[in-house]
Design a protein around this motif. Structure first.
Motif, PDB file in Angstrom:
ATOM      1  N   GLN A 114       6.814  -3.795  12.064  1.00  0.00           N
ATOM      2  CA  GLN A 114       6.539  -4.012  10.651  1.00  0.00           C
ATOM      3  C   GLN A 114       7.612  -3.352   9.789  1.00  0.00           C
ATOM      4  O   GLN A 114       8.366  -2.493  10.243  1.00  0.00           O
ATOM      5  N   ASP A 169       1.863  -5.082  -2.942  1.00  0.00           N
ATOM      6  CA  ASP A 169       0.956  -4.169  -2.249  1.00  0.00           C
ATOM      7  C   ASP A 169       0.902  -4.384  -0.742  1.00  0.00           C
ATOM      8  O   ASP A 169       0.363  -3.543  -0.015  1.00  0.00           O
ATOM      9  N   ASP A 170       1.417  -5.499  -0.249  1.00  0.00           N
ATOM     10  CA  ASP A 170       1.342  -5.757   1.187  1.00  0.00           C
ATOM     11  C   ASP A 170       2.280  -4.867   1.989  1.00  0.00           C
ATOM     12  O   ASP A 170       2.071  -4.653   3.188  1.00  0.00           O
ATOM     13  N   LEU A 171       3.330  -4.361   1.360  1.00  0.00           N
ATOM     14  CA  LEU A 171       4.279  -3.495   2.061  1.00  0.00           C
ATOM     15  C   LEU A 171       3.741  -2.070   2.116  1.00  0.00           C
ATOM     16  O   LEU A 171       3.336  -1.502   1.102  1.00  0.00           O
ATOM     17  N   MET A 230       0.845  -1.190   0.000  1.00  0.00           N
ATOM     18  CA  MET A 230       0.000   0.000   0.000  1.00  0.00           C
ATOM     19  C   MET A 230       0.884   1.244   0.000  1.00  0.00           C
ATOM     20  O   MET A 230       1.804   1.355   0.813  1.00  0.00           O
TER      21      MET A 230
END
Length: 334
Positions: A22, A165-167, A1
């Motif tokens: 994270q 997109d997960d990062l 994202m």
């Protein structure tokens, strides 16, 4: 994202993500980094895993200002302090003796630590926000946000293309400097240049009165440092470095069946009709402008489907040393 790094809410979300262990795509003035809290060993381990980076290849710890040095370094030589005063915030990393408890997972098992204070406003805002958390995050380890050995990212889109997109990625625009920071080893009594960058040997000498040695001049006990492996910064296509005469001679040998080529050059070239497989691209005339676009250009050549990239060797002067270093390592990867 991808989030807009200019928004305070995005900065706060990024700081909270780092506090929670994270990973984050963080813009700096040099390149985008893959960031984690430096003192969170599990989070730092995620960086190595995501990049496919050897665990003994150290990371640089990014701090909001020079006051954070005391949390990581046990001493700062006078010449190192002069460099801090002259170039922080900015694209300069200093290797300093490490406090025993500090950033263990980021230093590759060494008793030294690389510290940098980035000047990018988004990076600075995130680092300041991290310090204000409870508990605070005093330092952020952030190697380039790409798979290990590949071309470094200079836009948020580059980072997303590497990790999906997960990062969480903060978009801070295109990087102003475009190549990684200058690294100076300050653990051996004199400045030793481990990796050239936008801050040159001449700049270092003017700031501290000492001409930095090359690591070849003082090879004993040289710390391992980011981006100093022989092969690095490589696109998918094979890179060849040639001077202008060699480029012209190679062009003259091309046929319609030759591999698809991208040429990156400064000197005028005569393109024969037989060189239909080659596309020519002009390199900027000065070093800073070339550094700013270099990694993006290499990525573009891959996007064009080039099978080989022929690059005119830049001048052998101090201002071009950082660009030359990146190109030589890219060529070695082939």
């Amino acid at each position: 994202m991808i989030l807009d790094g200019k928004l305070d809410a995005s900065v706060q979300a990024a700081a909270a993500a780092l506090q929670a262990g994270q990973l984050l795509g963080l813009p700096t003035e040099t390149v985008y980094g893959l960031a984690a809290g430096s003192d969170n060993d599990a989070a730092v381990a995620q960086i190595f895993a995501a990049k496919g980076r050897p665990a003994n290849h150290p990371l640089i710890v990014h701090v909001a200002d020079s006051t954070a040095i005391t949390r990581y370094a046990k001493e700062v030589p006078l010449f190192a302090q002069q460099l801090i005063d002259a170039f922080w915030p900015g694209p300069l990393t200093l290797i300093l003796p490490r406090l025993p408890h500090a950033a263990k997972a980021s230093t590759g098992g060494q008793d030294s630590v690389g510290l940098r204070c980035p000047s990018h406003p988004v990076a600075h805002a995130v680092l300041k926000a991290c310090q204000s958390l409870n508990p605070p995050v005093w330092g952020v380890s952030a190697p380039s946000a790409n798979k290990f050995g590949r071309v470094s990212p200079t836009t948020a889109a580059h980072v997303a293309s590497e990790f999906g997109d997960d990062l969480l990625v903060l978009d801070g625009g295109a990087c102003e400097v475009g190549i990684e920071s200058t690294i100076v080893d300050c653990t051996r009594g004199v400045p030793v240049l481990l990796r050239p960058g936008a801050i040159t040997r001449d700049d270092i000498e003017r700031a501290c009165g000492l001409r930095p040695l090359s690591k070849e001049e003082l090879p004993a006990h040289t710390p391992r440092a980011s981006g100093t492996l022989l092969a690095h910064y490589a696109p998918n296509a094979k890179v060849r470095l040639m001077d202008a005469a060699q480029l012209q001679a190679a062009l003259n040998t091309l046929t319609a069946d030759s591999p698809r080529l991208a040429l990156y050059h400064r000197s005028p070239l005569a393109v024969p009709a037989s060189a239909s497989s080659a596309s020519l691209h002009a390199m900027p005339s000065d070093a800073l402008a070339t550094a700013r676009v270099l990694f993006g250009q290499l990525r573009d050549f891959d996007e064009l489907g080039a099978q080989q990239i022929w690059i005119e060797t830049p001048p052998a002067s101090a201002d071009w040393e950082g660009v030359c270093d990146r190109l030589q390592r890219a060529a070695a990867a082939g």
